[in-house]
Design a protein around this motif. Sequence first.
Motif, PDB file in Angstrom:
ATOM      1  N   GLY A 201       0.800  -1.235   0.000  1.00 42.57           N
ATOM      2  CA  GLY A 201       0.000   0.000   0.000  1.00 42.57           C
ATOM      3  C   GLY A 201       0.818   1.262   0.000  1.00 42.57           C
ATOM      4  O   GLY A 201       1.673   1.481  -0.846  1.00 42.57           O
ATOM      5  N   ARG A 202       0.546   2.075   1.009  1.00 41.71           N
ATOM      6  CA  ARG A 202       1.047   3.450   1.116  1.00 41.71           C
ATOM      7  C   ARG A 202       2.566   3.561   1.098  1.00 41.71           C
ATOM      8  O   ARG A 202       3.139   4.452   0.474  1.00 41.71           O
ATOM      9  CB  ARG A 202       0.469   3.966   2.444  1.00 41.71           C
ATOM     10  CG  ARG A 202       0.736   5.348   2.827  1.00 41.71           C
ATOM     11  CD  ARG A 202      -0.010   5.630   4.114  1.00 41.71           C
ATOM     12  NE  ARG A 202       0.278   4.615   5.140  1.00 41.71           N
ATOM     13  CZ  ARG A 202      -0.349   4.528   6.305  1.00 41.71           C
ATOM     14  NH1 ARG A 202      -1.306   5.383   6.616  1.00 41.71           N
ATOM     15  NH2 ARG A 202      -0.037   3.586   7.152  1.00 41.71           N
ATOM     16  N   GLY A 203       3.241   2.712   1.860  1.00 38.21           N
ATOM     17  CA  GLY A 203       4.709   2.705   1.803  1.00 38.21           C
ATOM     18  C   GLY A 203       5.405   3.671   2.736  1.00 38.21           C
ATOM     19  O   GLY A 203       6.592   3.969   2.540  1.00 38.21           O
ATOM     20  N   SER A 204       4.700   4.142   3.794  1.00 37.95           N
ATOM     21  CA  SER A 204       5.379   5.104   4.674  1.00 37.95           C
ATOM     22  C   SER A 204       6.514   4.440   5.459  1.00 37.95           C
ATOM     23  O   SER A 204       7.506   5.098   5.783  1.00 37.95           O
ATOM     24  CB  SER A 204       4.386   5.784   5.613  1.00 37.95           C
ATOM     25  OG  SER A 204       3.900   4.891   6.578  1.00 37.95           O
ATOM     26  N   ASN A 205       6.393   3.168   5.752  1.00 37.32           N
ATOM     27  CA  ASN A 205       7.494   2.481   6.444  1.00 37.32           C
ATOM     28  C   ASN A 205       8.698   2.310   5.521  1.00 37.32           C
ATOM     29  O   ASN A 205       9.839   2.464   5.957  1.00 37.32           O
ATOM     30  CB  ASN A 205       7.028   1.137   7.005  1.00 37.32           C
ATOM     31  CG  ASN A 205       6.294   1.314   8.319  1.00 37.32           C
ATOM     32  OD1 ASN A 205       6.906   1.605   9.338  1.00 37.32           O
ATOM     33  ND2 ASN A 205       4.976   1.171   8.286  1.00 37.32           N
TER      34      ASN A 205
ATOM     35  N   LEU B 107       5.586   6.320  15.402  1.00 38.99           N
ATOM     36  CA  LEU B 107       6.405   5.461  16.264  1.00 38.99           C
ATOM     37  C   LEU B 107       6.816   4.195  15.527  1.00 38.99           C
ATOM     38  O   LEU B 107       7.916   3.684  15.721  1.00 38.99           O
ATOM     39  CB  LEU B 107       5.628   5.113  17.535  1.00 38.99           C
ATOM     40  CG  LEU B 107       5.291   6.301  18.433  1.00 38.99           C
ATOM     41  CD1 LEU B 107       4.364   5.879  19.562  1.00 38.99           C
ATOM     42  CD2 LEU B 107       6.566   6.915  19.005  1.00 38.99           C
ATOM     43  N   GLU B 108       5.915   3.683  14.674  1.00 33.66           N
ATOM     44  CA  GLU B 108       6.261   2.507  13.863  1.00 33.66           C
ATOM     45  C   GLU B 108       7.503   2.778  13.031  1.00 33.66           C
ATOM     46  O   GLU B 108       8.379   1.926  12.896  1.00 33.66           O
ATOM     47  CB  GLU B 108       5.119   2.161  12.898  1.00 33.66           C
ATOM     48  CG  GLU B 108       3.948   1.462  13.520  1.00 33.66           C
ATOM     49  CD  GLU B 108       2.978   0.978  12.446  1.00 33.66           C
ATOM     50  OE1 GLU B 108       3.411   0.526  11.381  1.00 33.66           O
ATOM     51  OE2 GLU B 108       1.770   1.065  12.682  1.00 33.66           O
ATOM     52  N   HIS B 109       7.548   3.968  12.436  1.00 27.00           N
ATOM     53  CA  HIS B 109       8.685   4.290  11.570  1.00 27.00           C
ATOM     54  C   HIS B 109       9.986   4.234  12.360  1.00 27.00           C
ATOM     55  O   HIS B 109      10.985   3.674  11.908  1.00 27.00           O
ATOM     56  CB  HIS B 109       8.499   5.679  10.949  1.00 27.00           C
ATOM     57  CG  HIS B 109       7.298   5.755  10.061  1.00 27.00           C
ATOM     58  ND1 HIS B 109       6.681   6.935   9.755  1.00 27.00           N
ATOM     59  CD2 HIS B 109       6.583   4.785   9.426  1.00 27.00           C
ATOM     60  CE1 HIS B 109       5.646   6.698   8.957  1.00 27.00           C
ATOM     61  NE2 HIS B 109       5.566   5.403   8.758  1.00 27.00           N
TER      62      HIS B 109
HETATM   63  C1  GRF Z   1       1.483  -0.174   9.064  1.00 31.87           C
HETATM   64  O1  GRF Z   1       0.587   0.188  10.050  1.00 31.87           O
HETATM   65  C2  GRF Z   1       2.077  -1.529   9.368  1.00 31.87           C
HETATM   66  O2  GRF Z   1       2.279  -1.756  10.731  1.00 31.87           O
HETATM   67  C3  GRF Z   1       1.017  -2.452   8.859  1.00 31.87           C
HETATM   68  O3  GRF Z   1       0.525  -1.847   7.695  1.00 31.87           O
HETATM   69  C4  GRF Z   1       0.763  -0.448   7.757  1.00 31.87           C
HETATM   70  C5  GRF Z   1       1.591  -0.096   6.567  1.00 31.87           C
HETATM   71  O4  GRF Z   1       1.766   1.289   6.408  1.00 31.87           O
HETATM   72  N1  GRF Z   1       1.535  -3.791   8.689  1.00 31.87           N
HETATM   73  P1  GRF Z   1       2.712   1.811   5.239  1.00 31.87           P
HETATM   74  O5  GRF Z   1       2.249   1.186   3.938  1.00 31.87           O
HETATM   75  O6  GRF Z   1       4.123   1.445   5.570  1.00 31.87           O
HETATM   76  O7  GRF Z   1       2.506   3.301   5.219  1.00 31.87           O
END
Ligand code: GRF
Length: 216
Positions: free
Chosen positions: A9-13, A172-174
């Motif tokens: 999806g979005r790819g923010s990580n 925080l995930e990032h």
């Molecule tokens: C994040 O919340 C990750 O923990 C989950 O899916 C989402 C992905 O976000 N597995 P992104 O695509 O990295 O923006």
Amino acid sequence: MRVVVLASGRGSNFAALAEAQRRGELPISLCALLSDKRTAPALLLAENAGVAAIAIAPREFPDRASFDRALFARVAEFEPDLVVLAGYMRVIDPHVIAPWRGKVINIHPSLLPKYPGLHTHARALAAGDAAHGASVHFVTAELDGGPVIAQVELPVHAGDTPESLAARLLHLEHRLLVASVGLIAHARVKLGARSVEFDGRELDAPLRLQADGMLA
Ligand code: GRF
């Protein structure tokens, strides 16, 4: 350390990893981003970052296992030391993942073992949890069930919705993902025979993200 990212999806990580690498904070080479969705914004982010961006459509394969074999054959071409599932929304066939033991990590938006699977924010709210969070774990055949490397916790506020909780957690995930990949790149974290090893010792509880962005 050569890294391949899988994202749906979005790819923010992915963007957080690319940004940390660009700033010289992460000793990794991002080799490719592969997606099961042709329209995933993550593919564009990868292209813009100069990273090979590849879409493979599951519907072109007769079943899940043959898609996963083809996907991981492409992944293997990049000879990664680490594969990061960052918002990759498909379960991977156990036979395909088995040879990659210790080389694939996933970021999951809950304090595992709580809430594997989908709708984690809504489930934490419905349960009345005072705290929520995210986990980075090694991927095994069990959905969101592999040994947890590190977690970040955040308080649930009165009036939180799944959306507000997800938005607060994402930042925080990032940081959690960048810090976890950093420890693996520096060979301080690996998957041992039985559990996650940190500086040569078996972890009996996941590392926690500290205010300074370090894991301890
Ligand atoms: C994040 O919340 C990750 O923990 C989950 O899916 C989402 C992905 O976000 N597995 P992104 O695509 O990295 O923006």
